[in-house]
Scaffold this motif. Sequence first.
Motif, short mmCIF file in Angstrom:
data_model
loop_
_atom_site.label_atom_id
_atom_site.label_comp_id
_atom_site.label_asym_id
_atom_site.label_seq_id
_atom_site.Cartn_x
_atom_site.Cartn_y
_atom_site.Cartn_z
N LYS A 1 0.84 -1.19 0.00
CA LYS A 1 0.00 0.00 0.00
C LYS A 1 0.88 1.24 0.00
N ARG A 2 0.47 2.26 -0.74
CA ARG A 2 1.24 3.50 -0.83
C ARG A 2 0.65 4.57 0.07
N LEU A 3 1.51 5.42 0.58
CA LEU A 3 1.11 6.50 1.47
C LEU A 3 1.26 7.83 0.75
N ALA A 4 0.35 8.74 0.99
CA ALA A 4 0.51 10.12 0.52
C ALA A 4 1.14 10.90 1.66
N LEU A 5 2.36 11.38 1.46
CA LEU A 5 3.12 11.98 2.55
C LEU A 5 3.76 13.28 2.13
N ASP A 6 4.07 14.09 3.13
CA ASP A 6 4.84 15.29 2.91
C ASP A 6 6.30 14.96 3.22
N VAL A 7 6.99 14.44 2.23
CA VAL A 7 8.39 14.08 2.37
C VAL A 7 9.15 14.70 1.20
N SER A 8 10.46 14.77 1.31
CA SER A 8 11.24 15.30 0.21
C SER A 8 12.22 14.25 -0.28
N LEU A 9 12.58 14.37 -1.55
CA LEU A 9 13.45 13.39 -2.19
C LEU A 9 14.46 14.11 -3.06
N GLU A 10 15.72 13.70 -2.96
CA GLU A 10 16.76 14.20 -3.85
C GLU A 10 17.30 13.01 -4.62
N LEU A 11 17.54 13.20 -5.92
CA LEU A 11 18.03 12.13 -6.77
C LEU A 11 19.37 12.50 -7.38
N GLU A 12 20.24 11.50 -7.48
CA GLU A 12 21.53 11.65 -8.14
C GLU A 12 21.69 10.46 -9.06
N ARG A 13 21.80 10.69 -10.36
CA ARG A 13 21.82 9.62 -11.35
C ARG A 13 23.08 8.77 -11.23
N LEU A 14 22.88 7.46 -11.36
CA LEU A 14 23.98 6.50 -11.38
C LEU A 14 24.10 5.94 -12.79
N ASP A 15 25.28 5.96 -13.33
CA ASP A 15 25.54 5.34 -14.63
C ASP A 15 26.50 4.19 -14.45
N GLY B 1 17.30 -0.95 -3.71
CA GLY B 1 18.28 -1.05 -2.65
C GLY B 1 17.89 -0.16 -1.49
N MET B 2 17.49 -0.78 -0.39
CA MET B 2 17.13 -0.05 0.83
C MET B 2 17.35 -1.01 1.99
N THR B 3 17.87 -0.48 3.09
CA THR B 3 18.09 -1.35 4.24
C THR B 3 16.75 -1.77 4.84
N ASP B 4 16.73 -2.93 5.47
CA ASP B 4 15.52 -3.40 6.13
C ASP B 4 15.03 -2.43 7.21
N PRO B 5 15.92 -1.86 8.04
CA PRO B 5 15.43 -0.90 9.04
C PRO B 5 14.75 0.32 8.41
N ASP B 6 15.26 0.81 7.28
CA ASP B 6 14.63 1.95 6.62
C ASP B 6 13.27 1.58 6.03
N ALA B 7 13.17 0.40 5.42
CA ALA B 7 11.88 -0.07 4.90
C ALA B 7 10.88 -0.23 6.05
N LEU B 8 11.37 -0.68 7.20
CA LEU B 8 10.51 -0.86 8.36
C LEU B 8 9.96 0.48 8.87
N LYS B 9 10.76 1.55 8.79
CA LYS B 9 10.29 2.88 9.20
C LYS B 9 9.07 3.29 8.38
N ILE B 10 9.11 3.04 7.09
CA ILE B 10 7.98 3.38 6.22
C ILE B 10 6.78 2.51 6.56
N GLU B 11 7.03 1.24 6.79
CA GLU B 11 5.94 0.30 7.12
C GLU B 11 5.26 0.68 8.45
N ILE B 12 6.05 1.05 9.44
CA ILE B 12 5.50 1.44 10.75
C ILE B 12 4.65 2.69 10.62
N TYR B 13 5.12 3.66 9.86
CA TYR B 13 4.34 4.88 9.67
C TYR B 13 3.03 4.56 8.96
#
Length: 116
Positions: A8-22, A94-106
């Motif tokens: 399930k996706r959440l609508a959130l007020d978060v910010s994201l910065e991207l840096e391209r990988l080649d 690629g995301m650590t399990d603890p970081d994925a868990l933060k999103i899941e808990i929220y």
Amino acid sequence: MEERRRCKRLALDVSLELERLDKGGITTLKYVHVEVSDLSKTGIGFHCEQDLEVGSFYNAKLEIWTKEVIDAILKIVRKNEGENGFQYGGSFVGMTDPDALKIEIYQMFEEARNGG
């Protein structure tokens, strides 16, 4: 339209910065700021004025509601052009399990708070 998301996706007020990988770990696009529209532990939807390539990979720095920054690798999987830029769908590859868990808990917190 059939729902293809696993989470399930959440609508959130978060910010994201991207840096391209080649290939070879070289970065070609320094920090692009985007407007996040939804988020799950497996992916993210966002709006951006930059034309990003579907299939490209990015270092992503996601600042979440707790003001913590989650580092992840994001693959652009969908792009729709609009009047003021592009709407993208990205999958976290690629995301650590603890970081994925933060999103899941929220997500669980928001569902309980909203009676869902």
